[in-house]
Design an enzyme around this catalytic site. Structure first.
Site, short mmCIF file in Angstrom:
data_model
loop_
_atom_site.label_atom_id
_atom_site.label_comp_id
_atom_site.label_asym_id
_atom_site.label_seq_id
_atom_site.Cartn_x
_atom_site.Cartn_y
_atom_site.Cartn_z
N ALA A 1 0.68 -1.24 0.12
CA ALA A 1 0.07 -0.06 -0.15
C ALA A 1 0.68 1.16 -0.07
CB ALA A 1 -1.15 -0.04 1.23
N ARG B 1 -1.90 0.77 7.71
CA ARG B 1 -1.09 0.80 9.09
C ARG B 1 -0.78 2.07 9.65
NH1 ARG B 1 -1.40 -4.18 7.14
NH2 ARG B 1 -2.00 -5.63 8.50
N GLN C 1 0.68 -6.39 -3.51
CA GLN C 1 -0.26 -6.75 -2.57
C GLN C 1 -1.62 -5.77 -2.84
OE1 GLN C 1 1.08 -7.61 1.58
NE2 GLN C 1 2.74 -6.28 0.69
N HIS D 1 -3.36 -10.18 -3.80
CA HIS D 1 -4.65 -10.01 -3.20
C HIS D 1 -5.88 -9.81 -4.03
CE1 HIS D 1 -1.68 -9.52 0.51
NE2 HIS D 1 -2.08 -10.65 0.51
N CYS E 1 -19.94 -13.20 -8.47
CA CYS E 1 -20.95 -13.88 -7.78
C CYS E 1 -20.53 -14.98 -7.15
CB CYS E 1 -22.11 -14.42 -8.49
SG CYS E 1 -23.34 -15.10 -7.80
N CYS F 1 -22.59 -18.21 -8.58
CA CYS F 1 -22.50 -18.78 -10.16
C CYS F 1 -21.14 -18.07 -10.74
CB CYS F 1 -23.65 -18.47 -10.95
SG CYS F 1 -23.69 -16.69 -11.24
N CYS G 1 -26.68 -11.01 -7.51
CA CYS G 1 -26.33 -11.29 -8.77
C CYS G 1 -27.53 -11.13 -9.71
CB CYS G 1 -25.80 -12.74 -8.83
SG CYS G 1 -25.39 -13.31 -10.55
N CYS H 1 -28.44 -15.26 -10.60
CA CYS H 1 -28.78 -16.14 -9.75
C CYS H 1 -29.42 -15.65 -8.66
CB CYS H 1 -27.89 -17.31 -9.58
SG CYS H 1 -26.40 -16.62 -8.80
N SER I 1 4.57 -2.99 4.90
CA SER I 1 4.90 -3.04 6.10
C SER I 1 5.65 -4.71 6.51
CB SER I 1 3.66 -2.95 7.22
OG SER I 1 2.62 -3.90 6.79
P1 NAD Z 1 0.60 -1.49 5.10
O1 NAD Z 1 -0.42 -0.53 5.26
O2 NAD Z 1 0.42 -2.61 6.13
O3 NAD Z 1 2.13 -0.91 5.14
C1 NAD Z 1 2.30 0.08 4.09
C2 NAD Z 1 3.61 0.41 4.65
O4 NAD Z 1 4.09 1.56 3.46
C3 NAD Z 1 3.98 1.12 5.83
O5 NAD Z 1 4.88 0.36 6.82
C4 NAD Z 1 4.35 2.50 5.59
O6 NAD Z 1 5.41 2.95 6.56
C5 NAD Z 1 4.79 2.61 4.42
N1 NAD Z 1 4.73 3.74 3.42
C6 NAD Z 1 3.50 4.62 3.41
N2 NAD Z 1 3.73 5.44 2.43
C7 NAD Z 1 5.01 5.44 1.98
C8 NAD Z 1 5.79 6.31 1.07
N3 NAD Z 1 5.10 7.02 0.53
N4 NAD Z 1 6.91 5.62 0.81
C9 NAD Z 1 7.45 4.47 1.70
N5 NAD Z 1 6.58 3.90 2.47
C10 NAD Z 1 5.55 4.19 2.64
O7 NAD Z 1 0.23 -2.14 3.46
P2 NAD Z 1 0.78 -3.74 3.05
O8 NAD Z 1 1.99 -3.79 3.40
O9 NAD Z 1 0.48 -3.28 1.40
O10 NAD Z 1 -0.29 -4.62 3.58
C11 NAD Z 1 -1.60 -4.44 4.03
C12 NAD Z 1 -2.77 -4.86 3.05
O11 NAD Z 1 -3.37 -3.67 2.62
C13 NAD Z 1 -2.43 -5.56 1.49
O12 NAD Z 1 -3.06 -6.65 1.47
C14 NAD Z 1 -2.85 -4.52 0.60
O13 NAD Z 1 -3.50 -5.25 -0.39
C15 NAD Z 1 -3.82 -3.82 1.30
N6 NAD Z 1 -3.95 -2.33 0.85
C16 NAD Z 1 -4.11 -1.99 -0.40
C17 NAD Z 1 -4.07 -0.64 -0.77
C18 NAD Z 1 -4.13 -0.29 -2.23
O14 NAD Z 1 -4.23 -1.07 -3.24
N7 NAD Z 1 -3.62 0.82 -2.67
C19 NAD Z 1 -4.39 0.21 0.22
C20 NAD Z 1 -4.33 -0.16 1.39
C21 NAD Z 1 -4.41 -1.33 1.96
#
Ligand code: NAD
Length: 257
Positions: free
Chosen positions: A23, A35, A102, A122, A130, A133, A156, A159, A198
């Site tokens: 993220a 987080r 992710q 993910h 759905c 189906c 859906c 169904c 993270s």
């Molecule tokens: P996470 O939120 O656990 O960790 C994100 C990490 O990125 C943090 O440790 C933070 O310190 C760091 N961070 C934030 N901004 C930053 C930047 N500009 N530069 C450098 N580091 C930065 O997210 P995760 O590890 O991806 O895991 C959690 C789940 O959250 C995953 O399954 C993901 O699919 C989902 N998620 C996805 C999105 C998205 O698709 N954009 C958004 C939120 C959560």
């Protein structure tokens, strides 16, 4: 040698790079992570959105779709940032084996990484499926239904089954092909670069360890420390956009010299 230059050297010397994103690479595109302070888990209760809860009660599905309806516009309208474009540059340089992400925001594909080089561990928020189906719908179509009617949990059309975004929720089995492919690519790469994760969500967080055991170098770029920092050859606790762009720029320059 400073860390950026060391990371650029590693890129210049590598042939098969796996970029692993979380993220954190998308926060600079305006999508909050889970987080960080002010992140999604500060505003919504993570425990409410597990797969077992989603399938077990209508009230939980209503809560989930209300959350999903709220976050969809920001994700649909988000544009890739400098971090995503630095990854595209690695592809153009012929160095990118694949992106393992992710993220569910499809910003890597939007930025120009070919679809067959993006492994979405993910799932993606782009689709809806759905659970009865298996019929698929574009997420945008479902958003219009949710906004234009009193429907709280979309059903859906074929169904009447429960509709769920094509993301992998907590407590839901991981997609088999993507997980196996990510493990195989991680084991075979010569450089594994984590950008914005993270590294606490498993099995995704295992991939850097798989890469390291396979003999790859490991770079971690993340604002905050991760539990895998001790495995890494280089750890940079700075913003991905400016840092990754600079690393890739320096790697290009080293290759020209
Ligand atoms: P996470 O939120 O656990 O960790 C994100 C990490 O990125 C943090 O440790 C933070 O310190 C760091 N961070 C934030 N901004 C930053 C930047 N500009 N530069 C450098 N580091 C930065 O997210 P995760 O590890 O991806 O895991 C959690 C789940 O959250 C995953 O399954 C993901 O699919 C989902 N998620 C996805 C999105 C998205 O698709 N954009 C958004 C939120 C959560």
């Amino acid at each position: 040698m400073d860390k950026i230059s060391a990371a650029a050297d590693m890129i210049a010397q590598s042939k098969k790079i796996v970029i692993f994103t979380g993220a954190g690479i998308s926060t600079e595109s305006g999508i909050p992570d889970f987080r960080s302070p002010g992140g999604i888990w500060d505003r919504f209760d993570a425990n409410a959105f597990t797969y077992p809860k989603f399938i077990s009660s209508q009230a939980n599905r209503e809560m989930y779709w209300d959350f999903s309806k709220t976050i969809w516009p920001a994700i649909a309208q988000a544009e890739p940032n400098a971090g995503h474009y630095a990854v595209v540059e690695l592809h153009r340089m012929g160095k990118l084996d694949c992106v393992i992400t992710q993220n569910i925001d499809f910003l890597h594909q939007k930025s120009g990484v070919p679809e067959d080089k993006v492994i979405e561990l993910h799932g993606t928020l782009k689709g809806v499926t759905c659970l009865e189906c298996d019929r698929k719908y574009p997420r945008e179509q479902i958003q219009k239904r949710l906004i234009g009617s009193a429907e709280k949990v979309p059903k859906c059309d074929s169904c009447g089954g429960i509709l769920k975004p094509t993301t992998v929720m907590f407590g839901q089995p991981m997609p088999e092909w993507e997980t196996n492919e990510a493990e195989t690519r991680s084991a075979r790469c010569d450089l594994f670069l984590v950008a914005g994760s993270s590294l606490v969500v498993y099995p995704a967080a295992q991939m850097p360890v798989v890469a390291k055991h396979g003999g790859a170098k490991l770079i971690i770029i993340n604002l905050t420390p991760t539990p895998h920092d001790h495995y890494a050859d280089v750890v940079i606790n700075e913003k991905i956009g400016p840092v990754l762009s600079e690393i890739v720029k320096q790697a290009r320059a080293k290759l020209k010299n």
